[in-house]
Design a protein around this motif. Structure first.
Motif, PDB file in Angstrom:
ATOM      1  N   ARG A   1       0.848  -1.183   0.000  1.00 33.64           N
ATOM      2  CA  ARG A   1       0.000   0.000   0.000  1.00 33.64           C
ATOM      3  C   ARG A   1       0.888   1.240   0.000  1.00 33.64           C
ATOM      4  O   ARG A   1       1.859   1.320   0.743  1.00 33.64           O
ATOM      5  CB  ARG A   1      -0.894  -0.003   1.226  1.00 33.64           C
ATOM      6  CG  ARG A   1      -1.839   1.145   1.275  1.00 33.64           C
ATOM      7  CD  ARG A   1      -2.780   0.988   2.475  1.00 33.64           C
ATOM      8  NE  ARG A   1      -3.687   2.095   2.549  1.00 33.64           N
ATOM      9  CZ  ARG A   1      -4.852   2.137   1.945  1.00 33.64           C
ATOM     10  NH1 ARG A   1      -5.249   1.119   1.219  1.00 33.64           N
ATOM     11  NH2 ARG A   1      -5.632   3.180   2.055  1.00 33.64           N
ATOM     12  N   THR A   2       0.538   2.204  -0.825  1.00 32.87           N
ATOM     13  CA  THR A   2       1.267   3.459  -0.869  1.00 32.87           C
ATOM     14  C   THR A   2       0.592   4.443   0.070  1.00 32.87           C
ATOM     15  O   THR A   2      -0.608   4.664  -0.019  1.00 32.87           O
ATOM     16  CB  THR A   2       1.284   4.029  -2.299  1.00 32.87           C
ATOM     17  OG1 THR A   2       1.841   3.043  -3.173  1.00 32.87           O
ATOM     18  CG2 THR A   2       2.102   5.282  -2.376  1.00 32.87           C
ATOM     19  N   ASP A   3       1.359   5.026   0.955  1.00 33.72           N
ATOM     20  CA  ASP A   3       0.832   6.015   1.895  1.00 33.72           C
ATOM     21  C   ASP A   3       1.376   7.378   1.537  1.00 33.72           C
ATOM     22  O   ASP A   3       2.537   7.524   1.166  1.00 33.72           O
ATOM     23  CB  ASP A   3       1.256   5.670   3.328  1.00 33.72           C
ATOM     24  CG  ASP A   3       0.620   4.383   3.819  1.00 33.72           C
ATOM     25  OD1 ASP A   3      -0.523   4.099   3.419  1.00 33.72           O
ATOM     26  OD2 ASP A   3       1.269   3.670   4.602  1.00 33.72           O
ATOM     27  N   TYR A   4       0.535   8.377   1.672  1.00 33.42           N
ATOM     28  CA  TYR A   4       0.926   9.745   1.399  1.00 33.42           C
ATOM     29  C   TYR A   4       0.657  10.593   2.633  1.00 33.42           C
ATOM     30  O   TYR A   4      -0.338  10.412   3.319  1.00 33.42           O
ATOM     31  CB  TYR A   4       0.146  10.315   0.216  1.00 33.42           C
ATOM     32  CG  TYR A   4       0.404   9.584  -1.076  1.00 33.42           C
ATOM     33  CD1 TYR A   4       1.568   9.806  -1.786  1.00 33.42           C
ATOM     34  CD2 TYR A   4      -0.512   8.669  -1.579  1.00 33.42           C
ATOM     35  CE1 TYR A   4       1.824   9.128  -2.963  1.00 33.42           C
ATOM     36  CE2 TYR A   4      -0.265   7.988  -2.755  1.00 33.42           C
ATOM     37  CZ  TYR A   4       0.901   8.229  -3.451  1.00 33.42           C
ATOM     38  OH  TYR A   4       1.152   7.560  -4.609  1.00 33.42           O
ATOM     39  N   GLU A   5       1.541  11.525   2.884  1.00 30.17           N
ATOM     40  CA  GLU A   5       1.356  12.476   3.971  1.00 30.17           C
ATOM     41  C   GLU A   5       0.392  13.559   3.496  1.00 30.17           C
ATOM     42  O   GLU A   5       0.287  13.832   2.298  1.00 30.17           O
ATOM     43  CB  GLU A   5       2.697  13.105   4.351  1.00 30.17           C
ATOM     44  CG  GLU A   5       3.694  12.117   4.922  1.00 30.17           C
ATOM     45  CD  GLU A   5       3.238  11.521   6.237  1.00 30.17           C
ATOM     46  OE1 GLU A   5       2.658  12.260   7.061  1.00 30.17           O
ATOM     47  OE2 GLU A   5       3.443  10.312   6.447  1.00 30.17           O
TER      48      GLU A   5
ATOM     49  N   GLU B   1       0.914  16.002   0.356  1.00 27.84           N
ATOM     50  CA  GLU B   1       1.963  15.450  -0.493  1.00 27.84           C
ATOM     51  C   GLU B   1       1.457  15.145  -1.903  1.00 27.84           C
ATOM     52  O   GLU B   1       2.209  15.135  -2.864  1.00 27.84           O
ATOM     53  CB  GLU B   1       2.513  14.175   0.145  1.00 27.84           C
ATOM     54  CG  GLU B   1       3.707  13.604  -0.541  1.00 27.84           C
ATOM     55  CD  GLU B   1       4.262  12.386   0.178  1.00 27.84           C
ATOM     56  OE1 GLU B   1       5.209  11.811  -0.356  1.00 27.84           O
ATOM     57  OE2 GLU B   1       3.759  12.015   1.244  1.00 27.84           O
ATOM     58  N   LEU B   2       0.172  14.885  -2.041  1.00 28.02           N
ATOM     59  CA  LEU B   2      -0.407  14.498  -3.314  1.00 28.02           C
ATOM     60  C   LEU B   2      -1.727  15.241  -3.497  1.00 28.02           C
ATOM     61  O   LEU B   2      -2.462  15.444  -2.540  1.00 28.02           O
ATOM     62  CB  LEU B   2      -0.653  12.987  -3.325  1.00 28.02           C
ATOM     63  CG  LEU B   2      -1.175  12.362  -4.599  1.00 28.02           C
ATOM     64  CD1 LEU B   2      -0.083  12.395  -5.669  1.00 28.02           C
ATOM     65  CD2 LEU B   2      -1.581  10.935  -4.350  1.00 28.02           C
TER      66      LEU B   2
ATOM     67  N   GLN C   1      -5.226  15.724  -6.285  1.00 27.28           N
ATOM     68  CA  GLN C   1      -5.952  15.233  -7.443  1.00 27.28           C
ATOM     69  C   GLN C   1      -6.775  16.377  -7.995  1.00 27.28           C
ATOM     70  O   GLN C   1      -7.426  17.108  -7.262  1.00 27.28           O
ATOM     71  CB  GLN C   1      -6.882  14.090  -7.051  1.00 27.28           C
ATOM     72  CG  GLN C   1      -7.688  13.570  -8.209  1.00 27.28           C
ATOM     73  CD  GLN C   1      -8.583  12.397  -7.814  1.00 27.28           C
ATOM     74  OE1 GLN C   1      -8.393  11.807  -6.761  1.00 27.28           O
ATOM     75  NE2 GLN C   1      -9.542  12.089  -8.653  1.00 27.28           N
TER      76      GLN C   1
END
Length: 72
Positions: free
Chosen positions: A55-59, A62-63, A65
């Motif tokens: 699983r990719t986690d983002y703070e 940080e991302l 959409q």
């Protein structure tokens, strides 16, 4: 440990899942196995292929959409 680390890296590069006990036999390690296991535990992730199901986690922040919508 520093003198045998290159050999440990060679073995992990070829067989990333090789147990630390087997590595100890291959390099002729005669000291504490715990010390070797700790170093192998630190080095092993560098040679393991990425897990495709991880699983990719983002703070937060940080991302982003952006959904573009063009009204007629």
């Amino acid at each position: 440990m520093d003198e045998v680390e290159p050999r440990i890296r060679e073995l992990l590069a070829r067989w990333p899942t090789m147990p630390a006990t087997v590595i100890a036999e291959r390099i002729g390690w005669s000291r504490s196995l715990t010390v070797l296991k700790v170093r192998v535990r630190e080095l092993r992730p560098l040679f393991m292929p990425p897990d495709p199901a991880s699983r990719t986690d983002y703070e937060p922040g940080e991302l982003a959409q952006c959904d573009l919508w063009f009204h007629r």
